[in-house]
Design a protein around this motif. Structure first.
Motif, PDB file in Angstrom:
ATOM      1  N   GLY A  64      51.787  53.963  52.426  1.00  9.00           N
ATOM      2  CA  GLY A  64      51.091  52.669  52.376  1.00  9.00           C
ATOM      3  C   GLY A  64      50.356  52.440  53.694  1.00  9.00           C
ATOM      4  O   GLY A  64      50.340  53.300  54.583  1.00  9.00           O
ATOM      5  N   ASN A  65      49.771  51.265  53.824  1.00  6.36           N
ATOM      6  CA  ASN A  65      48.941  50.968  54.995  1.00  6.36           C
ATOM      7  C   ASN A  65      49.741  50.415  56.170  1.00  6.36           C
ATOM      8  O   ASN A  65      49.211  50.322  57.267  1.00  6.36           O
ATOM      9  CB  ASN A  65      47.865  49.945  54.609  1.00  6.36           C
ATOM     10  CG  ASN A  65      46.798  50.574  53.726  1.00  6.36           C
ATOM     11  OD1 ASN A  65      46.356  51.685  53.992  1.00  6.36           O
ATOM     12  ND2 ASN A  65      46.410  49.880  52.669  1.00  6.36           N
ATOM     13  N   LEU A  66      51.016  50.022  55.934  1.00  7.02           N
ATOM     14  CA  LEU A  66      51.638  49.184  56.958  1.00  7.02           C
ATOM     15  C   LEU A  66      52.974  49.658  57.543  1.00  7.02           C
ATOM     16  O   LEU A  66      53.247  49.382  58.703  1.00  7.02           O
ATOM     17  CB  LEU A  66      51.828  47.767  56.390  1.00  7.02           C
ATOM     18  CG  LEU A  66      50.534  47.039  55.982  1.00  7.02           C
ATOM     19  CD1 LEU A  66      50.837  45.716  55.324  1.00  7.02           C
ATOM     20  CD2 LEU A  66      49.642  46.823  57.192  1.00  7.02           C
ATOM     21  N   GLY A 109      52.058  38.554  46.160  1.00  7.08           N
ATOM     22  CA  GLY A 109      51.010  38.540  47.173  1.00  7.08           C
ATOM     23  C   GLY A 109      50.195  39.825  47.308  1.00  7.08           C
ATOM     24  O   GLY A 109      49.173  39.815  47.989  1.00  7.08           O
ATOM     25  N   ASP A 110      50.630  40.917  46.659  1.00  9.07           N
ATOM     26  CA  ASP A 110      49.871  42.185  46.792  1.00  9.07           C
ATOM     27  C   ASP A 110      50.193  43.083  45.590  1.00  9.07           C
ATOM     28  O   ASP A 110      50.511  44.254  45.740  1.00  9.07           O
ATOM     29  CB  ASP A 110      50.268  42.873  48.104  1.00  9.07           C
ATOM     30  CG  ASP A 110      49.323  43.994  48.505  1.00  9.07           C
ATOM     31  OD1 ASP A 110      48.150  43.965  48.077  1.00  9.07           O
ATOM     32  OD2 ASP A 110      49.755  44.888  49.246  1.00  9.07           O
ATOM     33  N   LEU A 111      50.053  42.496  44.393  1.00  8.53           N
ATOM     34  CA  LEU A 111      50.605  43.139  43.188  1.00  8.53           C
ATOM     35  C   LEU A 111      49.606  44.116  42.553  1.00  8.53           C
ATOM     36  O   LEU A 111      49.216  43.988  41.401  1.00  8.53           O
ATOM     37  CB  LEU A 111      51.032  42.037  42.204  1.00  8.53           C
ATOM     38  CG  LEU A 111      51.951  42.394  41.035  1.00  8.53           C
ATOM     39  CD1 LEU A 111      53.129  43.241  41.471  1.00  8.53           C
ATOM     40  CD2 LEU A 111      52.425  41.135  40.345  1.00  8.53           C
ATOM     41  N   HIS A 112      49.214  45.117  43.330  1.00 11.89           N
ATOM     42  CA  HIS A 112      48.309  46.151  42.802  1.00 11.89           C
ATOM     43  C   HIS A 112      49.125  47.301  42.209  1.00 11.89           C
ATOM     44  O   HIS A 112      50.365  47.320  42.322  1.00 11.89           O
ATOM     45  CB  HIS A 112      47.337  46.610  43.894  1.00 11.89           C
ATOM     46  CG  HIS A 112      47.982  47.151  45.129  1.00 11.89           C
ATOM     47  ND1 HIS A 112      48.434  48.438  45.223  1.00 11.89           N
ATOM     48  CD2 HIS A 112      48.284  46.570  46.330  1.00 11.89           C
ATOM     49  CE1 HIS A 112      48.936  48.648  46.422  1.00 11.89           C
ATOM     50  NE2 HIS A 112      48.870  47.516  47.108  1.00 11.89           N
ATOM     51  N   THR A 113      48.443  48.251  41.596  1.00 13.77           N
ATOM     52  CA  THR A 113      49.188  49.318  40.896  1.00 13.77           C
ATOM     53  C   THR A 113      49.877  50.276  41.865  1.00 13.77           C
ATOM     54  O   THR A 113      50.700  51.089  41.439  1.00 13.77           O
ATOM     55  CB  THR A 113      48.273  50.092  39.928  1.00 13.77           C
ATOM     56  OG1 THR A 113      47.054  50.423  40.611  1.00 13.77           O
ATOM     57  CG2 THR A 113      47.945  49.269  38.685  1.00 13.77           C
ATOM     58  N   LEU A 119      36.581  43.747  43.874  1.00  9.36           N
ATOM     59  CA  LEU A 119      35.373  44.002  44.680  1.00  9.36           C
ATOM     60  C   LEU A 119      35.735  44.616  46.036  1.00  9.36           C
ATOM     61  O   LEU A 119      35.145  45.608  46.472  1.00  9.36           O
ATOM     62  CB  LEU A 119      34.594  42.696  44.840  1.00  9.36           C
ATOM     63  CG  LEU A 119      33.182  42.859  45.396  1.00  9.36           C
ATOM     64  CD1 LEU A 119      32.220  41.858  44.740  1.00  9.36           C
ATOM     65  CD2 LEU A 119      33.116  42.707  46.907  1.00  9.36           C
ATOM     66  N   ARG A 120      36.759  44.071  46.707  1.00 13.62           N
ATOM     67  CA  ARG A 120      37.075  44.550  48.062  1.00 13.62           C
ATOM     68  C   ARG A 120      37.535  46.010  48.071  1.00 13.62           C
ATOM     69  O   ARG A 120      37.507  46.662  49.105  1.00 13.62           O
ATOM     70  CB  ARG A 120      38.119  43.646  48.711  1.00 13.62           C
ATOM     71  CG  ARG A 120      39.469  43.495  47.999  1.00 13.62           C
ATOM     72  CD  ARG A 120      40.464  44.614  48.191  1.00 13.62           C
ATOM     73  NE  ARG A 120      40.967  44.733  49.506  1.00 13.62           N
ATOM     74  CZ  ARG A 120      42.264  44.618  49.843  1.00 13.62           C
ATOM     75  NH1 ARG A 120      43.165  44.364  48.908  1.00 13.62           N
ATOM     76  NH2 ARG A 120      42.637  44.792  51.085  1.00 13.62           N
ATOM     77  N   ARG A 121      38.012  46.502  46.916  1.00 15.65           N
ATOM     78  CA  ARG A 121      38.529  47.884  46.879  1.00 15.65           C
ATOM     79  C   ARG A 121      37.422  48.930  46.755  1.00 15.65           C
ATOM     80  O   ARG A 121      37.691  50.124  46.772  1.00 15.65           O
ATOM     81  CB  ARG A 121      39.503  48.049  45.708  1.00 15.65           C
ATOM     82  CG  ARG A 121      40.790  47.254  45.828  1.00 15.65           C
ATOM     83  CD  ARG A 121      41.752  47.857  46.822  1.00 15.65           C
ATOM     84  NE  ARG A 121      43.012  47.142  46.865  1.00 15.65           N
ATOM     85  CZ  ARG A 121      43.961  47.363  47.770  1.00 15.65           C
ATOM     86  NH1 ARG A 121      43.810  48.287  48.702  1.00 15.65           N
ATOM     87  NH2 ARG A 121      45.082  46.671  47.761  1.00 15.65           N
ATOM     88  N   VAL A 122      36.155  48.476  46.582  1.00 14.56           N
ATOM     89  CA  VAL A 122      35.068  49.458  46.427  1.00 14.56           C
ATOM     90  C   VAL A 122      34.493  49.852  47.788  1.00 14.56           C
ATOM     91  O   VAL A 122      34.242  51.021  48.050  1.00 14.56           O
ATOM     92  CB  VAL A 122      33.961  48.913  45.498  1.00 14.56           C
ATOM     93  CG1 VAL A 122      32.856  49.951  45.320  1.00 14.56           C
ATOM     94  CG2 VAL A 122      34.554  48.523  44.132  1.00 14.56           C
TER      95      VAL A 122
END
Ligand SMILES: Nc1ncnc2c1ncn2[C@@H]1O[C@H](COP(=O)(O)OP(=O)(O)O)[C@@H](O)[C@H]1O
Ligand SMILES: CSC[C@H]1O[C@H](OP(=O)(O)O)[C@H](O)[C@@H]1O
Length: 403
Positions: free
Chosen positions: A37-39, A228-232, A344-347
């Protein structure tokens, strides 16, 4: 003096060895750092003699993806642990078991879910998850309803909210989702072939107004305790099982942000189907599956949330005739708008998605990126008029058909 320091593998093993319910015998343990992950740091600790294992997740005092120049509060680890425990109470079986937490060391020891696959990876590999919509709509309905003013005592809610003030992680979202993609920010990461599309978005004032309205909701609308960050990438799956991880962005915010997140990521995967350059039937089938999953996710959520409201609601005033329908219509509209902003932000923002970035054919990747932007833009622009989840499906289908 604080005892915090980033753990060595040996220290992670020592902490894990104290988890008697998993490691009742004294055979040796081995550790591997697997954080992608990023963090944060994530250690996989295993006992080769028994095959038993746990995960030790520890926060770093900065964002791992950027480095020490981006400091982040360690309190996010306490928030993540408390959110996991609360979600485990409200949605049993849908999050990993928590064995130990240590706020000073900023760590959580939890159930190892390596027999599952991260949903983003599973989707990229062509997997289908028939239980996912049922499970995730359960998770969303229960966690959101019972932490809102509809399902929880309103004074208790205010006290609970105080434990989930999460300024650093909210700031990441406020900047990376609701600000930087709409200007020429240093954090953006834009492939040259779509720079014209990004520049058009920077000039699109009608779009900026809708984003400002969504951002205002994110900043001010303390409706329920969100993941708060429920992406796949925050969901582990098998065909029969679903487990939500990584709620370190948890705070009291607008419910539509959590419902919109998985929808956004299913739509990004929908856009990534441009990689089937020649196989039109495969692309059509895959897209139909993804849209059906989105439909089931919202309709399941809507049905379960209304049932909880009717059967477990704590607020007399919320039984006013017409209020529930009005509330659910506004919730759908928020969901649509936040899904657009999250896609949008993920592109071309700071953090992309592998679904699109791993398409090796540059022309197909560009088509996928432009399609994702078109879907996202239309969701944001039209969210305040949405009346049904079918509006989302029509927007995705129309964009895929070049309309
Ligand atoms: N409970 C778990 N079981 C197995 N693997 C896990 C678990 N939690 C995290 N991981 C692994 O670590 C990775 C990063 O975890 P995540 O919680 O998403 O970290 P971050 O907060 O840095 O994004 C996941 O993609 C997964 O591969
Ligand atoms: C600088 S954090 C960027 C991005 O990463 C987070 O996701 P994850 O922790 O799952 O890797 C979150 O989505 C942030 O917006």
């Amino acid at each position: 003096m604080s005892k915090y320091h980033p753990l060595s593998e040996a220290e992670a093993i020592e902490i894990a060895s104290s988890i008697q319910e998993v490691f009742p015998t004294g055979e040796p343990l081995v550790s591997r750092e697997i954080g992608d992950g990023n963090l944060n740091l994530v250690f996989h600790i295993m006992q080769p003699a028994t095959g038993r294992s746990v995960i030790v997740k520890q926060a770093l005092p900065y964002a791992k993806v950027v480095g020490e120049s981006w400091p982040l509060s360690l309190d996010r680890a306490r928030i993540e642990a408390e959110a996991l425990l609360k979600q485990g109470e409200l949605a049993p079986g849908l999050v990993p078991a928590v064995y130990k937490t240590d706020a000073e060391l900023a760590l959580t020891v939890m159930e190892d879910l390596s027999d599952h696959v991260i949903m983003r990876r599973g989707l990229i590999e062509g997997g289908t998850y028939p239980a996912f919509a049922e499970h995730l709509s359960d998770f969303l309905a229960n966690t959101l309803f019972f932490t809102s003013d509809l399902g929880m005592n309103q004074q208790d809610k205010k006290k609970t909210l105080a434990g989930f003030i999460n300024p650093d992680l909210c700031k990441i979202t406020e900047d990376l989702i609701f600000d930087d993609p709409y200007r020429d920010a240093d954090t953006n990461s834009i492939e040259d072939h779509i720079r014209d599309a990004a520049e058009a978005i920077w000039r699109d004032e009608t779009l900026h107004l809708e984003v400002a309205l969504l951002r205002e909701k994110f900043l001010t609308h303390a409706q329920a305790l969100l993941h708060g960050d429920l992406h796949t990438g925050s969901i582990f799956v098998t065909p029969e099982s679903t487990k939500v991880i990584d709620p370190e962005f948890a705070y009291f915010g607008p419910m539509g942000f959590d419902i919109g997140a998985p929808i956004a990521n299913l739509l990004l995967h929908f856009a990534s189907q441009e990689h089937w350059s020649a196989d039109e039937a495969a692309r059509r089938d895959r897209r139909a599956y993804l849209l059906e999953t989105i439909r089931e996710l919202w309709t399941g959520f809507d049905r379960k949330f209304r049932k909880l409201w009717d059967e477990k609601g704590v607020d007399r005033v919320a039984r006013a005739k017409g209020y529930q329908d009005d509330y659910m219509r506004r919730l759908l509209q928020d969901t649509v708008g936040f899904a657009g902003a999250k896609a949008l932000r993920r592109v071309y923002g700071l953090a992309h998605v592998a679904d699109i970035d791993t398409i090796t054919d540059a022309a197909a990747r560009e088509r996928a990126q432009r399609l994702a932007l078109a879907i996202a833009r239309n969701l944001i622009l039209r969210h305040r008029q949405a009346e049904s989840i079918e509006d989302v499906i029509r927007i995705a289908e129309a964009a895929a058909n070049g309309q």
